[in-house]
Design an enzyme around this catalytic site. Sequence first.
Site, PDB file in Angstrom:
ATOM      1  N   TYR A   1     -19.044 -17.845 -34.293  1.00 27.38           N
ATOM      2  CA  TYR A   1     -18.549 -16.315 -34.105  1.00 27.38           C
ATOM      3  C   TYR A   1     -19.156 -15.781 -32.596  1.00 27.38           C
ATOM      4  O   TYR A   1     -18.327 -15.280 -31.947  1.00 27.38           O
ATOM      5  CB  TYR A   1     -18.847 -15.577 -35.152  1.00 27.38           C
ATOM      6  CG  TYR A   1     -18.685 -14.097 -34.825  1.00 27.38           C
ATOM      7  CD1 TYR A   1     -17.356 -13.596 -35.174  1.00 27.38           C
ATOM      8  CD2 TYR A   1     -19.640 -13.032 -34.512  1.00 27.38           C
ATOM      9  CE1 TYR A   1     -17.091 -12.275 -34.814  1.00 27.38           C
ATOM     10  CE2 TYR A   1     -19.351 -11.807 -34.443  1.00 27.38           C
ATOM     11  CZ  TYR A   1     -18.044 -11.237 -34.572  1.00 27.38           C
ATOM     12  OH  TYR A   1     -17.729 -10.090 -34.281  1.00 27.38           O
TER      13      TYR A   1
ATOM     14  N   LYS B   1     -16.889 -15.222 -29.103  1.00 22.83           N
ATOM     15  CA  LYS B   1     -17.115 -13.735 -28.630  1.00 22.83           C
ATOM     16  C   LYS B   1     -17.406 -13.899 -26.862  1.00 22.83           C
ATOM     17  O   LYS B   1     -16.810 -13.179 -26.241  1.00 22.83           O
ATOM     18  CB  LYS B   1     -18.048 -12.770 -29.211  1.00 22.83           C
ATOM     19  CG  LYS B   1     -17.655 -12.527 -30.761  1.00 22.83           C
ATOM     20  CD  LYS B   1     -16.543 -11.408 -30.588  1.00 22.83           C
ATOM     21  CE  LYS B   1     -17.242 -10.167 -31.215  1.00 22.83           C
ATOM     22  NZ  LYS B   1     -16.243  -9.056 -31.307  1.00 22.83           N
TER      23      LYS B   1
END
Length: 86
Positions: A4, A8
């Site tokens: 994750y 990002k």
Amino acid sequence: MAAYTATKAAVAALTVALAEEVAKDGILVNAVAPSIIDTPANRRSMPNANHAVWPKTEQIAQTIAFLASPDNQVTRGAIVPVYGQV
């Protein structure tokens, strides 16, 4: 969490790189980075959270609409946080 976070970071880096690459063509590239969005699903998932501070979908849409509008003449390569109220 690592995937994750890496994703990002990749989106942020791509936003900045693409913004520089196409600026000469008059294209402004930006990204919007909201916090937890006030949606029914998020409210169900986090019933004890302070929902009042989460940004509403309409507020996020307003930010996107401004960035994509003719009113935005200079913002490029930005990662715009939409975090809601404090």
